[in-house]
Design a protein around this motif. Structure first.
Motif, mmCIF file in Angstrom:
data_model
loop_
_atom_site.group_PDB
_atom_site.id
_atom_site.type_symbol
_atom_site.label_atom_id
_atom_site.label_comp_id
_atom_site.label_asym_id
_atom_site.label_seq_id
_atom_site.Cartn_x
_atom_site.Cartn_y
_atom_site.Cartn_z
ATOM 1 N N VAL A 17 0.828 -1.204 0.000
ATOM 2 C CA VAL A 17 0.000 0.000 0.000
ATOM 3 C C VAL A 17 0.861 1.251 0.000
ATOM 4 O O VAL A 17 0.627 2.194 -0.775
ATOM 5 C CB VAL A 17 -0.943 -0.005 1.218
ATOM 6 N N LEU A 21 1.224 4.135 -2.974
ATOM 7 C CA LEU A 21 0.979 5.552 -2.708
ATOM 8 C C LEU A 21 2.170 6.402 -3.122
ATOM 9 O O LEU A 21 2.024 7.432 -3.785
ATOM 10 C CB LEU A 21 0.663 5.724 -1.223
ATOM 11 N N ARG A 24 2.668 6.888 -6.930
ATOM 12 C CA ARG A 24 1.834 7.930 -7.525
ATOM 13 C C ARG A 24 2.437 9.312 -7.284
ATOM 14 O O ARG A 24 2.428 10.176 -8.153
ATOM 15 C CB ARG A 24 0.407 7.881 -6.960
ATOM 16 N N LEU A 175 -3.645 4.780 5.257
ATOM 17 C CA LEU A 175 -3.166 3.638 4.477
ATOM 18 C C LEU A 175 -4.283 2.626 4.235
ATOM 19 O O LEU A 175 -4.333 1.974 3.186
ATOM 20 C CB LEU A 175 -1.991 2.977 5.204
ATOM 21 N N GLU A 178 -6.250 3.938 1.402
ATOM 22 C CA GLU A 178 -5.492 3.683 0.178
ATOM 23 C C GLU A 178 -5.643 2.233 -0.253
ATOM 24 O O GLU A 178 -5.816 1.931 -1.434
ATOM 25 C CB GLU A 178 -4.019 4.015 0.410
ATOM 26 N N TRP A 181 -9.042 1.671 -1.776
ATOM 27 C CA TRP A 181 -9.081 2.244 -3.117
ATOM 28 C C TRP A 181 -8.402 1.317 -4.126
ATOM 29 O O TRP A 181 -8.900 1.101 -5.239
ATOM 30 C CB TRP A 181 -8.412 3.616 -3.112
ATOM 31 N N LEU A 182 -7.271 0.741 -3.741
ATOM 32 C CA LEU A 182 -6.547 -0.153 -4.637
ATOM 33 C C LEU A 182 -7.327 -1.430 -4.910
ATOM 34 O O LEU A 182 -7.294 -1.971 -6.010
ATOM 35 C CB LEU A 182 -5.178 -0.500 -4.030
ATOM 36 N N PRO A 188 -9.759 7.367 -8.110
ATOM 37 C CA PRO A 188 -9.223 8.239 -7.065
ATOM 38 C C PRO A 188 -10.348 8.841 -6.232
ATOM 39 O O PRO A 188 -11.340 9.320 -6.778
ATOM 40 C CB PRO A 188 -8.479 9.324 -7.851
ATOM 41 N N LEU A 203 -6.291 11.372 2.843
ATOM 42 C CA LEU A 203 -5.691 10.672 1.720
ATOM 43 C C LEU A 203 -5.230 11.669 0.674
ATOM 44 O O LEU A 203 -4.203 11.487 0.034
ATOM 45 C CB LEU A 203 -6.698 9.697 1.107
ATOM 46 N N HIS A 204 -5.978 12.745 0.465
ATOM 47 C CA HIS A 204 -5.577 13.815 -0.451
ATOM 48 C C HIS A 204 -5.188 15.015 0.388
ATOM 49 O O HIS A 204 -6.044 15.699 0.927
ATOM 50 C CB HIS A 204 -6.743 14.229 -1.363
ATOM 51 N N ALA A 229 0.591 12.086 -0.479
ATOM 52 C CA ALA A 229 -0.607 11.377 -0.905
ATOM 53 C C ALA A 229 -1.046 11.955 -2.234
ATOM 54 O O ALA A 229 -0.920 13.139 -2.477
ATOM 55 C CB ALA A 229 -1.720 11.517 0.118
#
Length: 230
Positions: A17, A21, A24, A175, A178, A181-182, A188, A203-204, A229
């Motif tokens: 994870v 992150l 990106r 995390l 994240e 999301w994955l 996103p 996260l953002h 992030a």
């Protein structure tokens, strides 16, 4: 990519994870730097990469995922160390916004930042750990460089190594979000609302700082590169 996923299969989930992150972040910061370099403002592009012991002279051939998998395979540290390393990286970038020269997490710096952050976290969290010479071999650098990076990292975070249970929980939540999301839709998540921004790590966000009261918005591209992030 399949080989990298296989390497991460036997590692704690937090390793995969965190590496996703950071990948990106690296891709975004590399693209921003390349755009400035190709544009009409080469001086601005140079300012995004200040002299730092963490910046390599060339982009390492190993990917972030493979590098994280290598650390997880040989470092023998507890999964909590990776969360704490994430906290330390965030603190380093947050202090950079407050006066130290800005350091972007890009393909030139991410590997040295990772191995040093994990080393610091292991020494603080685990009762038994390998020495700097061992971590230097794991990270593919010399012992002298590992020692220097460790000292520079400690000063960069102001020797602020303690992580409270509340802060640890906040970063775990980031995390976990994240990870979801994955695993789910690969879409996103939307930016946080002002209320969520004031509640803690997001996260953002620009640096997932445990004591930043709200989202900090900057107009210059240097601070935009200090994001942990995506």
């Amino acid at each position: 990519m399949a080989e990298e996923e296989e390497q991460l299969a036997d590692t704690p989930r937090v390793v995969g994870v965190l590496s996703a992150l950071l990948e990106r972040v690296v891709e975004r910061n590399d693209a921003a730097a390349d755009e400035l370099t190709a544009g009409d403002a080469p001086a601005s592009a140079a300012s995004l990469a200040p002299a730092s012991a963490f910046r390599a002279t060339a982009r390492p051939d190993i990917s972030v995922r493979s590098y994280m998998a290598r650390i997880a395979r040989f470092a023998g540290c507890s999964p909590a160390c990776y969360v704490v390393a994430y906290v330390y990286l965030d603190r380093l970038l947050r202090r950079g916004r407050r006066g130290r020269a800005a350091l972007a997490v890009d393909s030139y710096s991410v590997h040295r930042l990772l191995i040093t952050a994990v080393l610091a976290a292991v020494k603080f969290m685990d009762d038994v750990c390998y020495n700097n010479a061992y971590f230097a071999r794991v990270g593919g650098i010399s012992l002298a460089e590992m020692n220097y990076l460790e000292v520079d990292f400690l000063f960069a975070v102001g020797f602020d190594l303690n992580v409270s249970p509340e802060t640890f929980g906040h970063y775990c939540a980031v995390l976990q979000a994240e990870m979801l999301w994955l695993e789910l839709d690969k879409t996103p998540p939307p930016p946080p609302t002002p209320a969520a921004a004031a509640a803690g790590p997001r996260l953002h966000s620009c640096c997932l700082s445990e004591d930043d009261g709200a989202t900090t918005t900057s107009s210059n591209s240097g601070s935009s590169q200090q994001q942990l992030a995506a």
